[in-house]
Design a protein around this motif. Structure first.
Motif: not given
Length: 576
Positions: A194-205, A344-347
């Motif tokens: 879907x288009x409402x997600x910005x960025x790549x897989x690596x930039x999201x949960x 999940x990334x530790x950020x």
């Protein structure tokens, strides 16, 4: 305006004393005073819908936004003044071209905050064209484009997610293109995200794009009247004292139940939309602010079943009262996607340490997914509220940008009227301009002290300076808080520019419920929601993990392409 008037008098008095006692000088004094009066009257007459002013006594800047009782289309937001008081007051010109652009935008936005007037051509007092506002959205066209992306095609396929963004779907093909067999509308959506997600897989949960697609498919069955389609119909939580954050978290739990039981979630009464700003069928409905959680066909079918005798007993439809509070708030999250929360990334940083894993990581991931889905597309009403807020905060800077282009040696007047295909269709997907980088800070105090140890504003600013130490070009803060003492303290930080809403804030420790009641339902819903959405779009974020509101902002950011921006929390004794 009282303080502004005194500053004006001081400047006038100093100037008058310097002019001497000659007759010619006296004539000059009279002329000068008349000019200043005309200038002040002109500035007071500038209208918009926000209080937008600069701090006169320091190098810091504060932008006050009063934009939260907006009306859709036919609304007339409150008239506003923009006054710059400084030692350079004498340089203010009545015919200042930046003033003219800003005022023209303000006048058009007063007519319709959803942007229709903003993108039609008009002229300034000097006869030149009004440039298009880079910081505002054409809400009507955006809503129309998003409706295409939120509805199955006539043959039941997924929306054209693979190719079309913005208004590109409306691009008219030439006869030559059609002859050569080009068919831009034959988009294959199988496997698309879907288009409402910005960025790549690596930039999201982890698995955000996949989860969002699957939730949408679950909530939009091909045939809502299929006897195998079951429903869960529920009102939003209305328990006294429940804030918006708690309502969002509670609905996330109900969406989890619906997916686990293979039911379509249908929301009903939303008390925060029960006000005059939400018109017609959208009143008292989530659809006043965001696109509905399911299709119109499914909503109609669910309410038909709700009125049918035996539907509840058969289990084809259920309501919130069929579930315990514990099940709604702490029940199992959907396992359709395995356990993506386990990697999940530790950020998130707490007390100088990155948090890799903690209890209820599953709920942190799921609530982020649920809220991102529920807020996937804004309505014209919400878009209009954001237009008002952005213009109040960034309108003057945008007008300066527009004017700087006008005085460029490369500027051509006819460029304003141009509507090339690439601008009309391809560039249509670009979001409204925001001055960047922007740091969002949400300071939660007040009655939150009964749930967690509250932290003073100084600690938030210490973390802000830490970010600035790494990114020295950062100097803007979008500040949201319910406490007046926090706003007062911004004057101490002269090297930051603050943006915050011009709304009456708490003095002392009122409960949030009492404070919101004093503002009225419309303002107490609109102003925090605008702050929430602006925080999700900021480049950096500082908050308190003990606050559900901050917790949900973080979730929206981490499903909006901002995982790698990180999150600095002031909490040292509580996570979630």
């Amino acid at each position: 305006m009282e303080g502004n008037g005194k500053s004006l008098e001081r400047v006038v008095s100093l100037k008058a004393l310097q002019l001497g006692n000659s007759f010619s000088c006296k004539i000059c004094v009279i002329g000068f005073l008349c000019g200043v009066c005309l200038t002040s009257l002109f500035l007071a007459a500038l209208t918009s819908f926000a209080s937008f002013q600069f701090s006169p006594n320091s190098t810091s800047t504060s932008y006050f936004i009063n934009a939260f009782t907006g009306r859709e289309c036919d609304s007339k937001p409150q008239a506003v003044e923009r006054m710059v008081i400084s030692q350079n007051l004498m340089e203010v010109q009545v015919n200042n071209p930046v003033n003219s652009i800003y005022s023209a935008w303000s006048t058009m936005l007063n007519k319709s905050n959803t942007g229709e007037e903003m993108f039609s051509q008009s002229t300034l007092t000097d006869g030149s064209k009004v440039p298009r506002p880079p910081h505002l959205d054409n809400c009507k066209l955006t809503r129309e484009a998003n409706q295409i992306l939120d509805k199955r095609t006539e043959d039941g396929k997924l929306p054209p997610w693979t190719m079309w963004k913005g208004f590109l779907n409306n691009y008219p093909l030439s006869k030559k293109d059609e002859k050569q067999g080009y068919n831009g509308h034959q988009a294959i959506s199988k496997g698309a995200y879907p288009p409402w997600i910005k960025g790549s897989d690596e930039e999201n949960y982890p698995l955000t794009r996949e989860a969002q697609r699957d939730i949408w498919v679950h909530q939009h069955p091909v045939n809502c009247r299929d006897p195998n389609v079951k429903f869960l119909v529920t009102d939003w939580e209305t328990i006294p004292g429940f804030g918006m954050g708690a309502q969002f978290a509670g609905m996330s739990g109900l969406l989890a139940i619906a997916i686990n039981e293979n039911r379509v979630l249908v929301t009903n009464y939303y008390n925060r939309a029960d006000h005059d700003g939400c018109k017609g069928a959208s009143r008292s409905s989530w659809s006043c602010y965001f696109f509905p959680e399911t299709s119109r066909e499914c909503r109609e079918r669910a309410f038909e079943l709700l009125n049918e005798k035996g539907a509840l007993a058969s289990g084809v439809i259920r309501v919130k009262e069929n579930y315990t509070t514990k099940h709604i708030w702490t029940g199992p999250v959907p396992r359709v996607w395995g356990s993506p929360w386990s990697y999940m990334q530790p950020t998130t940083e707490v007390n100088g340490t990155l948090i890799g894993y903690h209890r209820r990581m599953d709920w942190r991931w799921w609530r982020a997914q649920a809220l991102r889905y529920l807020m996937r597309f804004q309505t014209e009403y919400t878009c209009g509220l954001l237009n008002v807020a952005r213009h109040s905060a960034f309108g003057w800077e945008a007008a300066e940008l527009a004017h700087s282009m006008r005085i460029s040696e490369y500027f051509e007047e006819n460029m304003i009227d141009s509507r090339s295909a690439i601008e009309e269709y391809v560039w249509s997907n670009h979001e409204p301009w925001t001055p960047r980088p922007l740091l969002s800070v949400h300071v939660r105090m007040g009655d939150k002290a009964c749930e967690m140890k509250v932290v003073q504003f100084e600690e938030y600013m210490r973390l802000a300076n830490r970010i600035r130490n790494r990114f020295p070009y950062l100097n803007r803060i979008w500040l949201s808080t319910e406490m007046q003492e926090v706003i007062d303290k911004t004057k101490l930080y002269t090297n930051w520019n603050f943006y915050y809403s011009n709304v009456r804030r708490q003095v002392g420790n009122l409960t949030m419920a009492v404070y919101e009641a004093s503002l009225g339902r419309e303002t107490s819903t609109n102003y925090p929601l605008v702050n929430f959405l602006m925080a999700t779009e900021a480049d950096f974020f500082i908050g308190a993990l003990g606050s559900t509101w901050c917790y949900l902002i973080d979730g929206m950011r981490n499903t909006g392409g901002k995982v790698m921006a990180g999150y600095l929390s002031v909490n040292k004794d509580r996570f979630w």
